[in-house]
Design an enzyme around this catalytic site. Structure first.
Site, short mmCIF file in Angstrom:
data_model
loop_
_atom_site.label_atom_id
_atom_site.label_comp_id
_atom_site.label_asym_id
_atom_site.label_seq_id
_atom_site.Cartn_x
_atom_site.Cartn_y
_atom_site.Cartn_z
CB SER A 1 -14.13 -30.12 -18.12
OG SER A 1 -12.82 -29.64 -18.36
CB ALA B 1 -8.44 -20.14 -17.31
CE LYS B 2 -11.63 -26.66 -19.80
NZ LYS B 2 -10.92 -27.48 -18.86
NE ARG B 3 -9.77 -16.40 -15.24
CZ ARG B 3 -8.72 -17.16 -14.92
NH1 ARG B 3 -8.92 -18.39 -14.49
NH2 ARG B 3 -7.49 -16.71 -15.02
#
Ligand code: GLU
Length: 292
Positions: free
Chosen positions: A16, A257-259
């Protein structure tokens, strides 16, 4: 044969987003635990969520892990191709009368929780504990709503599941022997409205199918292990050993995190960092994986 000769670990990312430094750490922990003991390292792509998973992220995972110097056994398991196995597991639990359909939306659940007026309302490690609305439906209403095509999730009757499984514990290499207390999760979802499985069910079915003997993963997932032990017992699959590791944090103590785009392995590579640099940043400076 020694006990450790059989060790099988896995890295199980969701496609993701691109992998970041925290993922590299997690993958290296699993890889190293297997290699150090002459065991096997497997890769599983946890792509059950069609709304969040993308083929380009799946390809990115393979690219980044190979660049890091990791090797894994083929074929890679992809959960999106395992729906028959999850259906079989659900059927095993259904035969034990441990499941029920749930038609609630998130809003319905929140409304029910608010109406109950508990302050604070019990929250399980998965979020708010399901208030049991659909558990109380009569068989006729259930059948009619299913026949009318109403979307529904499948939930586990947790109290019955816990009673059927009996007293349990799991072994974590850091926390030691942990008595299982799954009741705090309430009636967890085992199949979603949009996907006929869930994280908990898929992980348990697939760790068993892949013969994983040591589950290494972040300590944020330790609470979920309580649910997993109950499911393992009800599905009559072997109990793996666990090694929940601390999460890698940035200089300010925050989890990756993905951010954090700049900390993806792809971005680090593009700014000229070598795989050895990244392995060192992930905390494995003296343990470069040997090829093959
Ligand atoms: N797919 C999960 C994640 O990306 C990990 C699953 C597990 O290790 O049990 O956080």
């Amino acid at each position: 044969m020694s006990v450790t000769a059989d060790i099988v670990t896995r890295f199980a990312p969701s496609p993701s987003g691109r992998l970041h430094l925290g993922h590299a750490y997690s993958a290296l922990v699993a890889w190293r635990a297997a290699r150090k003991n002459g065991g096997r390292f497997l890769l599983r792509i946890e792509d059950i969520d069609p709304g969040r998973c993308r083929p380009e992220f799946d390809a990115g995972i393979l690219e980044d892990l190979a660049w890091l110097g990791l090797t894994w056994e083929e074929p890679v398991m992809r959960q999106s191709q395992r729906m028959n196995a999850y259906a079989a597991a659900l059927s095993t639990l259904e035969k034990q009368n441990l499941l029920y359909p749930c038609f609630c939306t998130r809003k319905d659940i929140q409304r029910e929780i608010d109406a109950a007026g508990h302050a604070p309302h019990p929250a399980g490690p998965d979020g708010p504990v399901y208030p049991g609305t659909c558990r109380r439906l009569g068989e006729d209403e259930r059948a009619a709503r299913i026949a009318a095509g109403e979307a529904h999730a499948i939930r586990l009757r947790m109290d019955d599941a816990v009673a059927a499984a009996g007293p349990l514990a799991f072994h974590d290499r850091t926390a030691g022997t942990v008595p299982v207390d799954a009741a705090v999760f309430g009636d967890v979802v085992l199949a979603r409205k949009d996907v006929p499985t869930s994280y908990h069910l898929a992980v348990v079915v697939d760790d068993a199918a892949q013969g994983v003997t040591l589950v290494t993963r972040g300590e944020d997932l330790l609470p979920a292990t309580h649910v997993h032990r109950v499911l393992q017992t009800l599905l009559d699959v072997p109990e793996p050993d666990y090694a929940h590791h601390a999460l890698l944090t940035d200089g300010d103590g925050r989890r990756f995190a993905k951010r954090d785009r700049s900390l993806t392995l792809q971005a680090m590579r593009e700014t000229g960092k070598s795989a050895a640099d990244v392995r060192a940043e992930a905390g494995f400076p003296d343990d470069p994986p040997a090829a093959g």
